[in-house]
Design an enzyme around this catalytic site. Structure first.
Site, PDB file in Angstrom:
ATOM      1  N   SER A   1      26.708  42.808  -3.004  1.00 41.80           N
ATOM      2  CA  SER A   1      25.511  42.184  -3.593  1.00 41.80           C
ATOM      3  C   SER A   1      24.521  42.669  -3.083  1.00 41.80           C
ATOM      4  O   SER A   1      23.080  42.663  -3.608  1.00 41.80           O
ATOM      5  CB  SER A   1      25.371  40.518  -3.430  1.00 41.80           C
ATOM      6  OG  SER A   1      25.573  40.151  -2.034  1.00 41.80           O
TER       7      SER A   1
ATOM      8  N   HIS B   1      28.204  45.403  -9.293  1.00 46.35           N
ATOM      9  CA  HIS B   1      27.856  44.282  -8.719  1.00 46.35           C
ATOM     10  C   HIS B   1      27.931  43.084  -9.780  1.00 46.35           C
ATOM     11  O   HIS B   1      26.870  43.005 -10.601  1.00 46.35           O
ATOM     12  CB  HIS B   1      26.605  44.205  -7.992  1.00 46.35           C
ATOM     13  CG  HIS B   1      26.205  42.731  -7.649  1.00 46.35           C
ATOM     14  ND1 HIS B   1      24.921  42.160  -7.637  1.00 46.35           N
ATOM     15  CD2 HIS B   1      26.857  41.859  -6.928  1.00 46.35           C
ATOM     16  CE1 HIS B   1      24.756  41.180  -7.115  1.00 46.35           C
ATOM     17  NE2 HIS B   1      25.980  40.795  -6.801  1.00 46.35           N
TER      18      HIS B   1
ATOM     19  N   GLU C   1      25.388  44.806 -12.242  1.00 41.06           N
ATOM     20  CA  GLU C   1      24.429  45.942 -11.866  1.00 41.06           C
ATOM     21  C   GLU C   1      25.548  46.967 -11.308  1.00 41.06           C
ATOM     22  O   GLU C   1      26.142  46.960 -10.514  1.00 41.06           O
ATOM     23  CB  GLU C   1      23.807  45.303 -10.503  1.00 41.06           C
ATOM     24  CG  GLU C   1      22.815  44.478 -10.613  1.00 41.06           C
ATOM     25  CD  GLU C   1      22.023  44.060  -9.515  1.00 41.06           C
ATOM     26  OE1 GLU C   1      20.771  43.909  -9.742  1.00 41.06           O
ATOM     27  OE2 GLU C   1      22.762  43.776  -8.635  1.00 41.06           O
TER      28      GLU C   1
ATOM     29  N   ASN D   1      18.663  40.742  -6.566  1.00 40.84           N
ATOM     30  CA  ASN D   1      18.616  40.283  -5.069  1.00 40.84           C
ATOM     31  C   ASN D   1      17.196  40.766  -4.693  1.00 40.84           C
ATOM     32  O   ASN D   1      16.762  39.891  -3.671  1.00 40.84           O
ATOM     33  CB  ASN D   1      19.615  40.337  -4.270  1.00 40.84           C
ATOM     34  CG  ASN D   1      20.740  39.599  -4.587  1.00 40.84           C
ATOM     35  OD1 ASN D   1      20.676  38.471  -4.952  1.00 40.84           O
ATOM     36  ND2 ASN D   1      21.939  39.920  -4.485  1.00 40.84           N
TER      37      ASN D   1
END
Length: 267
Positions: free
Chosen positions: A145, A168, A180, A218
């Site tokens: 992540s 991801h 992702e 993130n």
């Protein structure tokens, strides 16, 4: 299948004339929430998937997670038809196998997706071993992540680096639509295109991003959540009010404090 012009537009890089060998056999390392979720969506899409973990107990746990998830999906798809529900679950499971032998599984895999502990040393050790036994055409991906994919890939051969990317998925994998696709400087165009196509075939929406800290989600989400905790520390609002404010005032499906609690239990 994505038209080539769409692939080029989505990933923002020039297209390559070479073609990547079709992905058919998928190996997923890790039978936890993330790994089992990736196994499930790939199997539902018709790929032959092998879930690999270090023990039979871990694999049994992964199969249990998939069983419960598929049962929910089947009930939604077929409502009152129990026969259709059972047939659906059995069909998906017919595409799933399990193994504790990573080397043997990798030797017959077109795509290897790692979904294990977020420890870069452990990831490197695993990929370093698999690089020696996987076919030359096999693509390696980490479901990390936020760890740098380029750093994870340092352990593999120069040729494999061109076939190494981030993939991801988000928790819970069967429900979350985003993936992702993380591009390193070394990965080739045809491999990146193949990952976009794979992601679309498993029912997800791929977004392209470079190998930067936190990628897209993130990198934006963590500062947002940290500021919510700072509000709590300063006594400016309660956790309940922070979450309510962001849900009703910003249209968030859950507040940052709720999300932090959920994120802490994803693996």
């Amino acid at each position: 299948m994505f038209p080539s012009i769409l692939l080029t537009a989505r990933r923002g890089f020039a297209s390559s004339a070479r073609q990547q060998q079709a992905i058919q056999n998928v190996m997923v390392l890790g039978g936890g929430l993330m790994g089992s979720g990736i196994v499930q969506v790939a199997a539902q899409a018709g790929y032959k998937v092998t879930m690999v973990d270090t023990s039979d107990a871990a694999l049994d746990n992964g199969r249990s997670i998939i069983q419960k998830s598929l049962s929910r999906v089947a009930r939604k798809k077929f409502a009152d038809d129990e026969t259709a529900q059972k047939s659906f679950v059995e069909k998906v499971f017919s595409n799933i196998s399990t193994s504790t032998n990573a080397d043997q599984t990798a030797s017959g895999s077109d795509l290897v997706v790692e979904a294990i502990v977020e420890n870069i040393d452990i990831k490197q050790k695993v990929f370093g071993a698999l690089d020696k036994v996987a076919p030359k055409h096999s693509i390696f991906c980490s479901n990390t992540s936020s760890l740098p994919v380029t750093k994870i890939a340092e352990i593999v051969s120069a040729d494999r680096k061109t076939r190494f990317a981030g993939l991801h998925f988000f928790n819970p994998v069967p429900a979350m639509k985003l993936v992702e696709v993380v591009r390193t400087d070394a990965v080739s165009d045809e491999v990146f295109d193949a990952l976009f196509e794979f992601t679309a075939k498993v029912g997800k929406t791929p977004v392209a991003c470079k190998d930067t800290p936190g990628f897209i989600v993130n990198r934006l989400l963590v500062p947002y959540m940290m500021e919510a905790f700072r509000i709590l520390e300063r006594g400016e609002a309660s956790a309940k009010d922070v979450d309510t404010a962001m849900k009703l005032g910003a249209g968030m499906p859950m507040g940052p404090i709720e999300l932090a609690d959920v994120s802490n239990n994803t693996r």
